[in-house]
Each structure stands twice: as C-alpha cells, then as structure tokens.
Design a protein around this motif. Structure first.
Motif: not given
Length: 177
Positions: A72-83, A85-94
């Motif tokens: 499994a790759r590291p994952m994170s979800k960040t909610v930005m001030p403007d609403g 959302v940044k989802i990071e999976i390994g080196d990829e960012v959505l």
C-alpha cells in the motif's frame, strides 16, 4: 530447493490458479487429474505452497490461490480553505471539487461498510473461538467435580472425581486422592 521440486511447485500453483479462475473447486484429486502427478507429490507440494502463503486451505481438502497486491502507498486527504479536496496517493495528487468529493465518498461508502463487516466478522470469529475453548475448559471442570449429599450428616460438598471412598454407612462418595 531442488530444481524438480520447484518445477512441480510451479505446475501445481499454476493449476490451482487456473482451476480457481475457471471457478472450479480445487482439490488434490482435481490437481492429480489435471497435472498427472501422484497424490503423494501433490500433497507434499500443496503443504509447501500453503506454508509459503501462495495458496490457502479454505476447508479440508479445498484450496484457493492467495492474491498478493503491491504494498500500500501512503495516502492523505486534505480539505482546502476554498472547499476543494486534495487526495494524495503515493506521488499522485487528485484535486476534487466539493461535489466530486461527495460523489467519491458515496462511491467509497460500500467499501467502508465492507471493511466494517470484515473486521466485525473477524472479531466475532476470534471471540467465538475463545468462548468455545472456555466452554470446553468449564465442561472438563464440571465433569471433574461431582456434588454429593452425605446421608449421615446431610452436608453438601464438592470434590474432584478421582477416587471412591467408602462412607461410614457403606455409601460411596467421591474423594480427592
């Protein structure tokens, strides 16, 4: 590992995978029929494959291949001030809009419910096994103890059932030795 043993391991592993992919029940007999190998060879190699984690025994005499995924790759979800959302999976960012985030959450709800069900089932199975062992232990204790009433004194007592001792009136009572 000997070369011939490795090749029979691979033959059996591939046969297990092929039969499973065709939704066939994988047994030692079906493997013998498919591979032409002797049952003793198949039994030995199945044991090795189970020990190495390449196949799993789902019930007595029935096997399935073990699916191995990449780590499994590291994952994170960040909610930005403007609403957004940044989802990071390994080196990829959505980067998702709030609406896309809600839609993704709805899509993931089934997986979340499934994860809860799997964990609940696992915990229930562990608890059932522990309770089963406790029932066996208590059953052995109950069998080992016998409650008798002494007719001479009217007393109720409990002793291990290991030897019979005669009472004053000739009745037999269980006594520990």
């Amino acid at each position: 590992m000997a070369k011939s043993q490795k090749s029979t391991l691979l033959v059996i592993l591939e046969a297990v995978q092929d039969l499973h992919a065709q939704e066939q029940v994988v047994t030692r007999e079906t493997l013998a029929e498919l591979t032409g190998l002797k049952l003793t060879t198949i039994d030995d190699r199945l044991g090795v494959l189970v020990d190495e984690g390449d196949i799993a025994r789902v019930q007595r005499g029935v096997f399935v291949p073990v699916v191995r995924h990449a780590p499994a790759r590291p994952m994170s979800k960040t909610v930005m001030p403007d609403g957004t959302v940044k989802i990071e999976i390994g080196d990829e960012v959505l980067t998702l809009t709030p609406r896309e985030d809600r839609a993704l959450a709805n899509l993931m709800a089934g997986a979340a419910a499934q994860a809860v069900a799997i964990e609940t089932g696992r915990n229930t199975a562990i608890l059932a096994a522990e309770l089963g062992e406790e029932v066996k232990r208590l059953r052995r204790q109950v069998i080992a103890l016998e409650v008798r009433i002494d007719p001479n004194q009217g007393q109720l007592f409990s002793t291990p059932c290991t030897a019979r001792a005669p009472a004053a009136n000739g009745a037999q009572f269980e006594r520990a030795v």
